[in-house]
Design a protein around this motif. Sequence first.
Motif, short mmCIF file in Angstrom:
data_model
loop_
_atom_site.label_atom_id
_atom_site.label_comp_id
_atom_site.label_asym_id
_atom_site.label_seq_id
_atom_site.Cartn_x
_atom_site.Cartn_y
_atom_site.Cartn_z
N THR A 124 0.84 -1.20 0.00
CA THR A 124 0.00 0.00 0.00
C THR A 124 0.87 1.25 0.00
OG1 THR A 124 -1.83 -1.11 1.10
CG2 THR A 124 -1.73 1.28 1.33
N LEU A 125 1.90 1.24 0.86
CA LEU A 125 2.79 2.41 0.91
C LEU A 125 3.50 2.61 -0.42
CD1 LEU A 125 4.31 2.18 4.50
CD2 LEU A 125 2.58 3.77 3.66
N ALA A 126 3.87 1.48 -1.05
CA ALA A 126 4.55 1.59 -2.35
C ALA A 126 3.63 2.25 -3.38
CB ALA A 126 4.99 0.20 -2.83
N ILE A 127 2.35 1.89 -3.35
CA ILE A 127 1.40 2.48 -4.31
C ILE A 127 1.17 3.96 -3.96
CG2 ILE A 127 -0.98 2.41 -5.20
CD1 ILE A 127 0.36 -0.04 -6.15
N GLU A 128 1.12 4.26 -2.67
CA GLU A 128 0.93 5.67 -2.28
C GLU A 128 2.12 6.53 -2.74
OE1 GLU A 128 -0.01 5.94 1.87
OE2 GLU A 128 -1.94 4.90 1.64
N ASP A 129 3.33 6.01 -2.55
CA ASP A 129 4.52 6.74 -3.03
C ASP A 129 4.43 6.96 -4.53
OD1 ASP A 129 5.65 6.89 -0.57
OD2 ASP A 129 7.02 5.19 -0.84
N LEU A 130 4.02 5.89 -5.21
CA LEU A 130 3.91 5.96 -6.66
C LEU A 130 2.91 7.03 -7.08
CD1 LEU A 130 4.45 4.88 -9.48
CD2 LEU A 130 2.90 2.98 -9.00
N MET A 131 1.80 7.10 -6.37
CA MET A 131 0.79 8.12 -6.72
C MET A 131 1.38 9.51 -6.64
SD MET A 131 -2.87 7.02 -5.25
CE MET A 131 -2.79 5.56 -4.30
N HIS A 132 2.18 9.76 -5.60
CA HIS A 132 2.81 11.08 -5.48
C HIS A 132 3.69 11.38 -6.69
CE1 HIS A 132 1.56 12.55 -1.59
NE2 HIS A 132 1.71 11.33 -1.08
N GLU A 133 4.39 10.35 -7.18
CA GLU A 133 5.25 10.56 -8.35
C GLU A 133 4.43 10.77 -9.62
OE1 GLU A 133 8.22 7.45 -8.55
OE2 GLU A 133 8.49 7.57 -6.37
N LEU A 134 3.34 10.01 -9.75
CA LEU A 134 2.52 10.10 -10.97
C LEU A 134 1.82 11.45 -11.08
CD1 LEU A 134 0.91 6.54 -10.94
CD2 LEU A 134 2.69 7.37 -12.49
N LYS A 135 1.63 12.07 -9.94
CA LYS A 135 0.90 13.34 -9.91
C LYS A 135 1.53 14.41 -10.80
CE LYS A 135 0.71 16.47 -6.41
NZ LYS A 135 0.38 17.00 -5.07
N SER A 136 2.86 14.34 -10.98
CA SER A 136 3.50 15.38 -11.79
C SER A 136 3.09 15.26 -13.26
CB SER A 136 5.01 15.28 -11.65
OG SER A 136 5.45 14.04 -12.17
N GLN A 137 2.49 14.13 -13.63
CA GLN A 137 2.15 13.94 -15.04
C GLN A 137 0.68 13.74 -15.33
OE1 GLN A 137 4.85 11.20 -17.29
NE2 GLN A 137 5.67 10.86 -15.24
N TYR A 138 -0.10 13.35 -14.31
CA TYR A 138 -1.48 12.97 -14.59
C TYR A 138 -2.47 13.66 -13.65
CZ TYR A 138 0.98 9.29 -16.99
OH TYR A 138 1.83 8.63 -17.82
N THR A 139 -3.69 13.74 -14.13
CA THR A 139 -4.82 14.12 -13.28
C THR A 139 -5.32 12.82 -12.66
OG1 THR A 139 -5.38 15.68 -15.03
CG2 THR A 139 -6.99 15.39 -13.25
N ILE A 140 -5.34 12.75 -11.34
CA ILE A 140 -5.65 11.48 -10.69
C ILE A 140 -6.88 11.63 -9.79
CG2 ILE A 140 -4.79 9.69 -9.12
CD1 ILE A 140 -1.96 10.39 -10.03
N VAL A 141 -7.81 10.68 -9.92
CA VAL A 141 -8.94 10.60 -8.99
C VAL A 141 -8.92 9.22 -8.38
CG1 VAL A 141 -11.43 10.81 -8.68
CG2 VAL A 141 -10.29 12.17 -10.45
N ILE A 142 -8.92 9.17 -7.06
CA ILE A 142 -8.85 7.89 -6.37
C ILE A 142 -10.03 7.74 -5.41
CG2 ILE A 142 -7.13 8.97 -4.84
CD1 ILE A 142 -6.35 6.38 -3.76
N VAL A 143 -10.67 6.57 -5.47
CA VAL A 143 -11.68 6.22 -4.47
C VAL A 143 -10.99 5.47 -3.35
CG1 VAL A 143 -13.64 4.69 -4.00
CG2 VAL A 143 -13.62 6.09 -6.07
N THR A 144 -11.27 5.87 -2.12
CA THR A 144 -10.71 5.14 -1.00
C THR A 144 -11.72 5.16 0.14
OG1 THR A 144 -8.92 5.06 0.64
CG2 THR A 144 -9.47 7.22 -0.23
N HIS A 145 -11.70 4.12 0.99
CA HIS A 145 -12.56 4.17 2.18
C HIS A 145 -11.73 4.58 3.39
CE1 HIS A 145 -11.05 -0.04 2.12
NE2 HIS A 145 -10.74 0.30 3.34
N ASN A 146 -10.48 4.93 3.13
CA ASN A 146 -9.53 5.15 4.20
C ASN A 146 -9.20 6.64 4.31
OD1 ASN A 146 -7.04 5.45 5.55
ND2 ASN A 146 -6.45 3.35 5.04
#
Length: 239
Positions: free
Chosen positions: A185-207
Amino acid sequence: MSKRIDVQNLNVYYGDFLAVEDVNMEVEPRSITALIGPSGCGKSTFLRTLNRMHEVIPGARVEGKALLDGEDLYGASVDPVLVRRHVGMVFQRPNPFPTMSISENVLAGVRLNSKKISKSDAEGIVEQSLRGANLWNEVKDRLDRPGSSLSGGQQQRLCIARAIAVKPDVLLMDEPCSALDPISTLAIEDLMHELKSQYTIVIVTHNMQQAARVSDRTAFFNIAGTGKPGKLIEIDDTS
Ligand code: ADP
Ligand code: ADP
């Protein structure tokens, strides 16, 4: 290319049932918005309307508008197949094609878009996408192994590599960590931070904690017909 999302007065129905009511939401390019809310409030339904996947669900229909850089996703001249190719989706359960090799998984979407890709172009896309998904170093020596040979967290990063290989405008993620262990999970969260510089991201989470960790803004959904019916009731700046 990262595009701006502008959703206006969006209602989503399954037959007569109103699942999402009057959502208005803007998402800036190169940002992460988290959608949070009780189970059944329409988060997944809403996400699917952003790449017209609702159209493959019997009885589902939308009212209102969803604009990508000003262009109406539901416009008569817009091809839903093209929309699905430019708005990437990552699901809760990692869903690589299990018997397909790791590299062919990455290329699956790209091959739908372009009839012919040279071997060297394909290799370049595979390496770039796997690097982009922070998976390259773990798999570079076994690109021919099947997707199912990877761990759950690796499979999810493979799905992200597949999604970014087509250079999408928007990346949608529906509870991308719910099926994963805490380290993955932490690896995916780190990845999201990196992807943000290139993409518009919408994530559904219950957390809630995850929403705070990964997102710039959090949109709260409520169940349709519960007073503040089924819509975005608040947007917080958590950045
Ligand atoms: P969430 O992702 O917030 O848990 P969903 O978008 O999955 O919510 O569901 C919203 C509402 O729509 C729920 O009441 C759910 O039962 C209903 N729903 C979801 N998918 C369908 C479908 N294919 N047909 C009919 N109703 C559906
Ligand atoms: P949940 O049912 O708990 O929301 P998922 O988020 O994993 O679980 O899956 C949501 C829905 O999306 C499921 O109905 C699943 O069948 C569907 N789905 C999963 N992968 C794909 C895909 N690649 N293309 C289309 N639909 C998919």
